[in-house]
Write an enzyme that holds these catalytic residues in place. Structure first.
Site, PDB file in Angstrom:
ATOM      1  N   ARG A  27       0.837  -1.218   0.000  1.00 22.13           N
ATOM      2  CA  ARG A  27       0.000   0.000   0.000  1.00 22.13           C
ATOM      3  C   ARG A  27       0.865   1.257   0.000  1.00 22.13           C
ATOM      4  NH1 ARG A  27      -4.733   0.449  -1.797  1.00 22.13           N
ATOM      5  NH2 ARG A  27      -5.455  -1.282  -0.540  1.00 22.13           N
ATOM      6  N   ARG A  76       1.359  -5.814 -10.766  1.00 22.35           N
ATOM      7  CA  ARG A  76       1.763  -5.212  -9.490  1.00 22.35           C
ATOM      8  C   ARG A  76       1.990  -6.240  -8.389  1.00 22.35           C
ATOM      9  NH1 ARG A  76      -3.429  -2.425  -6.476  1.00 22.35           N
ATOM     10  NH2 ARG A  76      -4.955  -4.080  -6.849  1.00 22.35           N
ATOM     11  N   HIS A 115       0.138   3.949 -10.509  1.00 20.58           N
ATOM     12  CA  HIS A 115      -0.850   4.309  -9.476  1.00 20.58           C
ATOM     13  C   HIS A 115      -0.154   4.994  -8.294  1.00 20.58           C
ATOM     14  CE1 HIS A 115      -4.008   3.660  -6.471  1.00 20.58           C
ATOM     15  NE2 HIS A 115      -4.780   3.112  -7.360  1.00 20.58           N
ATOM     16  N   ASP A 157     -12.626   9.886  -6.388  1.00 22.22           N
ATOM     17  CA  ASP A 157     -12.131   8.814  -7.265  1.00 22.22           C
ATOM     18  C   ASP A 157     -12.539   9.178  -8.683  1.00 22.22           C
ATOM     19  OD1 ASP A 157     -12.230   5.139  -7.040  1.00 22.22           O
ATOM     20  OD2 ASP A 157     -11.223   6.521  -8.433  1.00 22.22           O
ATOM     21  N   GLU A 190      -2.554   9.550 -10.667  1.00 22.39           N
ATOM     22  CA  GLU A 190      -2.101   8.365 -11.397  1.00 22.39           C
ATOM     23  C   GLU A 190      -2.022   8.647 -12.903  1.00 22.39           C
ATOM     24  OE1 GLU A 190      -4.934   5.335 -10.213  1.00 22.39           O
ATOM     25  OE2 GLU A 190      -5.142   6.357  -8.279  1.00 22.39           O
TER      26      GLU A 190
HETATM   27  O1  TA6 Z   1      -7.139   4.367  -8.765  1.00 22.26           O
HETATM   28  C1  TA6 Z   1      -8.198   4.453  -7.845  1.00 22.26           C
HETATM   29  C2  TA6 Z   1      -8.701   3.045  -7.562  1.00 22.26           C
HETATM   30  O2  TA6 Z   1      -9.148   2.427  -8.745  1.00 22.26           O
HETATM   31  C3  TA6 Z   1      -9.801   3.137  -6.506  1.00 22.26           C
HETATM   32  O3  TA6 Z   1     -11.078   2.858  -7.063  1.00 22.26           O
HETATM   33  C4  TA6 Z   1      -9.354   2.120  -5.451  1.00 22.26           C
HETATM   34  O4  TA6 Z   1      -9.848   0.844  -5.768  1.00 22.26           O
HETATM   35  C5  TA6 Z   1      -7.843   2.220  -5.595  1.00 22.26           C
HETATM   36  O5  TA6 Z   1      -7.645   2.229  -7.008  1.00 22.26           O
HETATM   37  C6  TA6 Z   1      -7.022   1.228  -4.849  1.00 22.26           C
HETATM   38  O6  TA6 Z   1      -7.213  -0.061  -5.356  1.00 22.26           O
HETATM   39  P1  TA6 Z   1      -6.466  -1.279  -4.608  1.00 22.26           P
HETATM   40  O7  TA6 Z   1      -6.849  -2.491  -5.416  1.00 22.26           O
HETATM   41  O8  TA6 Z   1      -4.995  -1.000  -4.665  1.00 22.26           O
HETATM   42  O9  TA6 Z   1      -6.973  -1.282  -3.202  1.00 22.26           O
END
Ligand code: TA6
Length: 300
Positions: A73, A99, A169, A213, A272
């Site tokens: 994270r 990832r 991201h 978002d 992102e």
């Molecule tokens: O980029 C934003 C997003 O698509 C959110 O909707 C949220 O799901 C975030 O990515 C994080 O996703 P993750 O799968 O890393 O928890």
């Protein structure tokens, strides 16, 4: 490859070394005159980046978990060969598999300007081939210097065109989410995932005061995060990208995610660099596509 072999084959004296990190993860430590960074080999995930004389630029959760097959994270997760939920199969992992998969080192070197170059390549495996049955490859090219330059290179090795969506991201470290603004997307239309995918047009600078978002579409613009409390601006340039995603989970979503740490969402904003939704990229047989991100910091 074990740590000693990695260091023997790819170590760069006084600039780049491999170390055993938490939960036996292989971590690449980079330090040069301009900056320092760490990269997790799993997922080719940049975890930290800090230019000399600046605060950390990337955010990493204080509750980050290091679990094999799961992205950490924070930092810069690589979303590929799809962004968000899989278009037709909800069983497939969100944001693709790059990832959380194993990558290998292709190159590591010191550049003439004092920066450090690292090239990682996504390993193929039967499991990955199950998820993505196309002859293709993905490389991540990094240059760690006064700026952080990241390039995702998708090569289509198959006999027909392939279509990918993708994102770097990136979790940026901010003083406090309600004290920052993001410019560069004024007048840009976006898909609002907090409003059931309704579309809207960005009015003025972006300020966050709740779950946010948004997928900004058809934009090649540079974005800037303005952080008065840290007396800095973070510039986010890009190439080969027509989408920019801005995300903050806020309280409830952060709680549900479980690895954001106590109020961790207050010190981060994701900007992102992507090609998402209708900005999907079609790559002809035998050709390649490059998505580039350039992150720099300046005093405000
Ligand atoms: O980029 C934003 C997003 O698509 C959110 O909707 C949220 O799901 C975030 O990515 C994080 O996703 P993750 O799968 O890393 O928890």
């Amino acid at each position: 490859m074990d740590i000693d072999t990695l260091n023997r084959r790819f170590g760069v004296p006084n600039q780049l070394r491999f170390v055993r990190g938490p939960e036996n993860f292989t971590i690449i430590e980079i330090e040069n005159f301009h900056a320092r960074a760490t990269v997790c080999l799993q997922g080719a995930q940049i975890l930290t980046f800090q230019p000399r004389d600046h605060e950390p630029v990337l955010w990493i959760s204080k509750a980050a978990r290091y679990v094999a097959g799961k992205s950490v994270r924070g930092g810069v997760p690589v979303c590929w060969p799809w962004f968000g939920p899989h278009a037709t199969d909800a069983q497939k992992p969100a944001h693709g598999y790059a990832r959380s998969a194993m990558w290998r080192v292709a190159e590591a070197s010191a550049l003439n300007d004092g920066a450090t170059r690292l090239v990682l390549e996504l390993e193929t495996s039967p499991a990955n081939r199950q998820l993505w049955p196309h002859e293709s490859s993905l490389q991540l090219h990094l240059s760690v210097g006064p700026t952080l330059m990241i390039e995702m290179v998708t090569r289509n090795d198959s006999a027909q065109a392939i279509t990918v969506t993708e994102a770097l991201h990136t979790y940026f470290h901010v003083s406090d989410i309600e004290g920052v603004s993001v410019t560069g997307l004024e007048g840009c239309s976006y898909v609002d995932k907090v409003a059931n995918g309704a579309t809207a047009v960005q009015q003025g600078a972006i300020r966050v005061s709740g779950e946010t978002d948004r997928v900004y579409m058809n934009t090649a613009e540079e974005c800037v995060i303005h952080d008065a409390a840290l007396r800095r601006r973070i510039r986010i340039g890009k190439g080969g990208s027509l989408s920019t995603v801005v995300w903050n989970p806020w309280t409830d979503k952060a709680m549900k995610l479980g690895d954001m740490g106590d109020n961790g969402f207050r010190q981060m904003i994701c900007v992102e660099t992507a090609n998402a939704l209708d900005n999907a990229v079609s790559i002809p047989a035998g050709k390649e596509h490059r998505l580039t991100k350039i992150i720099s910091v300046e005093r405000a």
